[in-house]
Design an enzyme around this catalytic site. Sequence first.
Site, PDB file in Angstrom:
ATOM      1  N   GLY A  81       0.849  -1.177   0.000  1.00 45.41           N
ATOM      2  CA  GLY A  81       0.000   0.000   0.000  1.00 45.41           C
ATOM      3  C   GLY A  81       0.883   1.225   0.000  1.00 45.41           C
ATOM      4  O   GLY A  81       0.733   2.142  -0.810  1.00 45.41           O
TER       5      GLY A  81
ATOM      6  N   TYR B 170       1.337  -5.226  13.384  1.00 42.56           N
ATOM      7  CA  TYR B 170       0.546  -4.012  13.227  1.00 42.56           C
ATOM      8  C   TYR B 170      -0.549  -3.921  14.295  1.00 42.56           C
ATOM      9  O   TYR B 170      -0.598  -2.967  15.080  1.00 42.56           O
ATOM     10  CB  TYR B 170      -0.148  -4.001  11.856  1.00 42.56           C
ATOM     11  CG  TYR B 170       0.778  -3.822  10.686  1.00 42.56           C
ATOM     12  CD1 TYR B 170       1.561  -4.878  10.219  1.00 42.56           C
ATOM     13  CD2 TYR B 170       0.869  -2.607  10.027  1.00 42.56           C
ATOM     14  CE1 TYR B 170       2.400  -4.719   9.129  1.00 42.56           C
ATOM     15  CE2 TYR B 170       1.704  -2.437   8.928  1.00 42.56           C
ATOM     16  CZ  TYR B 170       2.471  -3.506   8.493  1.00 42.56           C
ATOM     17  OH  TYR B 170       3.303  -3.336   7.420  1.00 42.56           O
TER      18      TYR B 170
ATOM     19  N   ASP C 199      10.325 -11.486   5.479  1.00 44.91           N
ATOM     20  CA  ASP C 199       9.077 -11.170   4.809  1.00 44.91           C
ATOM     21  C   ASP C 199       7.961 -12.128   5.233  1.00 44.91           C
ATOM     22  O   ASP C 199       6.792 -11.760   5.263  1.00 44.91           O
ATOM     23  CB  ASP C 199       9.310 -11.318   3.304  1.00 44.91           C
ATOM     24  CG  ASP C 199       8.480 -10.338   2.528  1.00 44.91           C
ATOM     25  OD1 ASP C 199       8.242  -9.245   3.060  1.00 44.91           O
ATOM     26  OD2 ASP C 199       8.086 -10.666   1.397  1.00 44.91           O
TER      27      ASP C 199
ATOM     28  N   HIS D 119      -0.419   6.786   7.889  1.00 42.48           N
ATOM     29  CA  HIS D 119       0.423   5.680   8.352  1.00 42.48           C
ATOM     30  C   HIS D 119       1.887   5.884   7.940  1.00 42.48           C
ATOM     31  O   HIS D 119       2.790   5.853   8.790  1.00 42.48           O
ATOM     32  CB  HIS D 119      -0.117   4.357   7.790  1.00 42.48           C
ATOM     33  CG  HIS D 119       0.688   3.162   8.169  1.00 42.48           C
ATOM     34  ND1 HIS D 119       0.357   2.342   9.226  1.00 42.48           N
ATOM     35  CD2 HIS D 119       1.832   2.650   7.651  1.00 42.48           C
ATOM     36  CE1 HIS D 119       1.258   1.382   9.326  1.00 42.48           C
ATOM     37  NE2 HIS D 119       2.166   1.538   8.391  1.00 42.48           N
ATOM     38  N   GLU D 120       2.113   6.096   6.658  1.00 37.51           N
ATOM     39  CA  GLU D 120       3.501   6.234   6.195  1.00 37.51           C
ATOM     40  C   GLU D 120       4.157   7.474   6.792  1.00 37.51           C
ATOM     41  O   GLU D 120       5.337   7.473   7.135  1.00 37.51           O
ATOM     42  CB  GLU D 120       3.569   6.260   4.668  1.00 37.51           C
ATOM     43  CG  GLU D 120       2.901   5.073   3.964  1.00 37.51           C
ATOM     44  CD  GLU D 120       3.290   3.722   4.514  1.00 37.51           C
ATOM     45  OE1 GLU D 120       4.368   3.574   5.107  1.00 37.51           O
ATOM     46  OE2 GLU D 120       2.484   2.774   4.362  1.00 37.51           O
TER      47      GLU D 120
ATOM     48  N   HIS E   3       5.416   6.868  10.258  1.00 36.05           N
ATOM     49  CA  HIS E   3       6.708   6.170  10.287  1.00 36.05           C
ATOM     50  C   HIS E   3       7.889   7.146  10.340  1.00 36.05           C
ATOM     51  O   HIS E   3       9.000   6.745  10.695  1.00 36.05           O
ATOM     52  CB  HIS E   3       6.876   5.299   9.048  1.00 36.05           C
ATOM     53  CG  HIS E   3       6.319   3.908   9.172  1.00 36.05           C
ATOM     54  ND1 HIS E   3       6.685   3.051  10.178  1.00 36.05           N
ATOM     55  CD2 HIS E   3       5.449   3.213   8.387  1.00 36.05           C
ATOM     56  CE1 HIS E   3       6.056   1.883   9.999  1.00 36.05           C
ATOM     57  NE2 HIS E   3       5.292   1.957   8.925  1.00 36.05           N
TER      58      HIS E   3
ATOM     59  N   GLU F 281       7.415   3.750   3.705  1.00 34.99           N
ATOM     60  CA  GLU F 281       7.777   5.008   4.377  1.00 34.99           C
ATOM     61  C   GLU F 281       9.168   5.513   4.040  1.00 34.99           C
ATOM     62  O   GLU F 281       9.912   5.921   4.935  1.00 34.99           O
ATOM     63  CB  GLU F 281       7.633   4.800   5.886  1.00 34.99           C
ATOM     64  CG  GLU F 281       8.630   3.794   6.529  1.00 34.99           C
ATOM     65  CD  GLU F 281       8.170   2.363   6.533  1.00 34.99           C
ATOM     66  OE1 GLU F 281       7.353   1.977   5.669  1.00 34.99           O
ATOM     67  OE2 GLU F 281       8.619   1.594   7.408  1.00 34.99           O
ATOM     68  N   ASN F 282       9.568   5.495   2.777  1.00 33.48           N
ATOM     69  CA  ASN F 282      10.897   5.989   2.432  1.00 33.48           C
ATOM     70  C   ASN F 282      11.028   7.443   2.883  1.00 33.48           C
ATOM     71  O   ASN F 282      10.157   8.258   2.606  1.00 33.48           O
ATOM     72  CB  ASN F 282      11.121   5.807   0.935  1.00 33.48           C
ATOM     73  CG  ASN F 282      11.066   4.345   0.539  1.00 33.48           C
ATOM     74  OD1 ASN F 282      11.653   3.498   1.224  1.00 33.48           O
ATOM     75  ND2 ASN F 282      10.330   4.024  -0.503  1.00 33.48           N
TER      76      ASN F 282
ATOM     77  N   GLU G 171       5.782  -1.055  13.303  1.00 35.57           N
ATOM     78  CA  GLU G 171       4.428  -1.076  12.749  1.00 35.57           C
ATOM     79  C   GLU G 171       3.326  -0.872  13.792  1.00 35.57           C
ATOM     80  O   GLU G 171       2.333  -0.207  13.526  1.00 35.57           O
ATOM     81  CB  GLU G 171       4.196  -2.368  11.953  1.00 35.57           C
ATOM     82  CG  GLU G 171       5.130  -2.533  10.745  1.00 35.57           C
ATOM     83  CD  GLU G 171       5.019  -1.426   9.694  1.00 35.57           C
ATOM     84  OE1 GLU G 171       4.011  -0.673   9.718  1.00 35.57           O
ATOM     85  OE2 GLU G 171       5.939  -1.304   8.866  1.00 35.57           O
TER      86      GLU G 171
HETATM   87  N1  BES Z   1       6.704  -0.545   6.093  1.00 32.06           N
HETATM   88  C1  BES Z   1       5.466  -1.071   5.660  1.00 32.06           C
HETATM   89  C2  BES Z   1       5.581  -2.000   4.493  1.00 32.06           C
HETATM   90  C3  BES Z   1       6.450  -3.207   4.739  1.00 32.06           C
HETATM   91  C4  BES Z   1       6.446  -3.858   5.955  1.00 32.06           C
HETATM   92  C5  BES Z   1       7.253  -3.683   3.739  1.00 32.06           C
HETATM   93  C6  BES Z   1       7.266  -4.946   6.168  1.00 32.06           C
HETATM   94  C7  BES Z   1       8.065  -4.776   3.932  1.00 32.06           C
HETATM   95  C8  BES Z   1       8.077  -5.418   5.152  1.00 32.06           C
HETATM   96  C9  BES Z   1       4.466   0.045   5.352  1.00 32.06           C
HETATM   97  O1  BES Z   1       4.555   1.117   6.232  1.00 32.06           O
HETATM   98  C10 BES Z   1       3.087  -0.503   5.571  1.00 32.06           C
HETATM   99  O2  BES Z   1       2.805  -0.871   6.658  1.00 32.06           O
HETATM  100  N2  BES Z   1       2.274  -0.546   4.538  1.00 32.06           N
HETATM  101  C11 BES Z   1       0.910  -0.984   4.635  1.00 32.06           C
HETATM  102  C12 BES Z   1       0.054   0.226   4.848  1.00 32.06           C
HETATM  103  C13 BES Z   1      -1.017   0.145   5.800  1.00 32.06           C
HETATM  104  C14 BES Z   1      -0.908  -0.624   7.027  1.00 32.06           C
HETATM  105  C15 BES Z   1      -1.723   1.471   5.983  1.00 32.06           C
HETATM  106  C16 BES Z   1       0.548  -1.673   3.354  1.00 32.06           C
HETATM  107  O3  BES Z   1       1.370  -1.672   2.433  1.00 32.06           O
HETATM  108  O4  BES Z   1      -0.519  -2.222   3.236  1.00 32.06           O
HETATM  109 ZN    ZN Z   2       3.896   0.540   8.172  1.00 31.62          ZN
END
Ligand code: BES
Ligand code: ZN
Length: 608
Positions: free
Chosen positions: A266, A383, A375, A293-294, A297, A269-270, A316
């Site tokens: 989705g 979360y 992963d 959310h991002e 971070h 958070e770069n 998270e």
């Molecule tokens: N940092 C995460 C994405 C991530 C987590 C990538 C672990 C690789 C390993 C990002 O902040 C995230 O949580 N994205 C969610 C958004 C949501 C919870 C609002 C997503 O991609 O669904």
């Molecule tokens: Zn996240």
Amino acid sequence: MLLIVSCTSQPEQPQEMDPHSNARPFEAVIEHLALDVKVDMEARRIEGTANYKIKGTGRIIFDTDGLEILSVTLGNGEAADHSLGDSTLLGRALEVKLPKGTDRVSIAYRTGDQAKALLWLSADQTIDGKQPFLFTQGQAILTRSWIPIQDSPGIRFTYEAKVSAPVGTMAVMSATNPQAMSPDGRYSFRMDQPVPAYLMALAVGDLAFEPLGERCGVYAEPGLLKRAAWEFADTERMLEVAETLYGPYRWERYDVLVLPASFPFGGMENPRLTFATPTILAGDRSLTALIAHEMAHSWSGNLVTNATWNDLWLNEGFTVYFENRICEAVYGEDYARMHALLGHQELQATIQRFSAENNAADTRLRLDLAGRNPDDGVSDIAYEKGFAFLRLIESKVGRPKFDAFIKEYFNTFAFQSMTTDRFLAYLDENLMKPNKVELNVAEWVDGEGLPANAVVPVSDRFTKVEAEVARWEAGTPASELMTADWTYHEWVHFLRHLPQPLGADRMAELDQAFKFTTSGNSEITFVWLDHAIANNYAVAYDRLVEFLTTVGRRKFVLPLYERLASTEKGMVMARAVYAKARGNYHAVTVRSVDDKLDWRSVSQPVAF
Ligand code: BES
Ligand code: ZN
């Protein structure tokens, strides 16, 4: 164990071994990276030099994965004694010997064919169809597939980069960024605050920029830019709210890059530049919690960073909490409650699924991912269980004290990494003891499932939705249900609470009344398509195929393939669609879907 006390602004040394990196920061560690690379869209390759300022003696070990190392030189220009280790789950360790006095190393390299962080898209896989596109995804351990690096969240460094991209494209990074295309395709970047490798990011494509306010803006393909800017109009306000809650934003600018739909997450958070999926462009700003959310971070994760992937909940869980607080301030309490309750439902489903799969160990907040791809440990647990834990603490001490505590936590540990143990000690010392609060912390952090004292979110508006579901079940036609003021949260709650199985006729009645198949809201589309598969509602199949072949967001596509794969007929369809879609997905999504569809054995039938 060696205890290193830091009293300077230098990043602290990691406090424990990271099971997902070959680096040995106790011996030598990178402090600054000057990257000089060319992005070759035709050859689908990044090639150049990574120049390092390092600290330490004896040897330094980098992570690499699929990289071709062309040469390694020392600061004095001499060739360095170096060797590549065996290929493992972590890639290959690159060991470079450091003669006395060496503090600089240069590595000339190029990326391999299967570089896991990279997705190369041809022009016709983009929205405007004019230029090819490249983006990277670093988290969790993929940055090593496009830069030789010490790829551990516990190791921070500053960086600068020179990127040469095709004329007609713009390059952007998790750093200072251009706001216009350069005539010669050359760009330079700086990231002056130390960041871990998983936050290094690059995207190249036909991009344009539009400001959203003083500090915020959006990058997208020109054809999407106006829509994106409208959708994200609340960004600057979110940033102000965030600062009011937990202290100043430390990264100067906060911009959002809207990627092609194949982006596997989705959002990511770069620093300074959130990478986001276009599937949050719903046309009504309903999915902007992802931006909250991002953005959150920028404190929880990018400022105070999980030391290893076992501590992912520190990134998270805090971020989901913070996201909810931003949304509450910007969109109101009803919104925040519904948002929390949908998350709680996902948590319960995940706990049930893991238990059914005999995988209850992964329902712990503190994970044990050694020997596994990190992963695979990423789930709603970090979360939503993380969020629930923080909510519980908040309920015990009250918001004012909790807010002050979190603000101080971010401040105290800014630009450092955090282990679960270190956080728990800090929590105990600064919040629990002073307020004489006792909690079953060990059960929350190292126990399985959801402890009984979890605070379950409540929402009156969802109670009303449930009443409408009941009326429908009792015979009221769908068209007469009271749905007039429903937001996307209520629709998702409605869809999740429909009786199952429904049958194609009942699905058709809902579709006629509410036009789910043509919904422009990806969260609604996702749940609806899942029902369509489960109920053999063939009317929605064209939409399903379109969705799966354009969207690469793993959270959506993986469960849909999984649902399809649960019947024999569905599996045939799943594999046929996947054969078409696979080239449009990032390695993160590919790995997961390959697994679900047993793709290797299908695409490379075993010879008899
Ligand atoms: N940092 C995460 C994405 C991530 C987590 C990538 C672990 C690789 C390993 C990002 O902040 C995230 O949580 N994205 C969610 C958004 C949501 C919870 C609002 C997503 O991609 O669904
Ligand atoms: Zn996240």
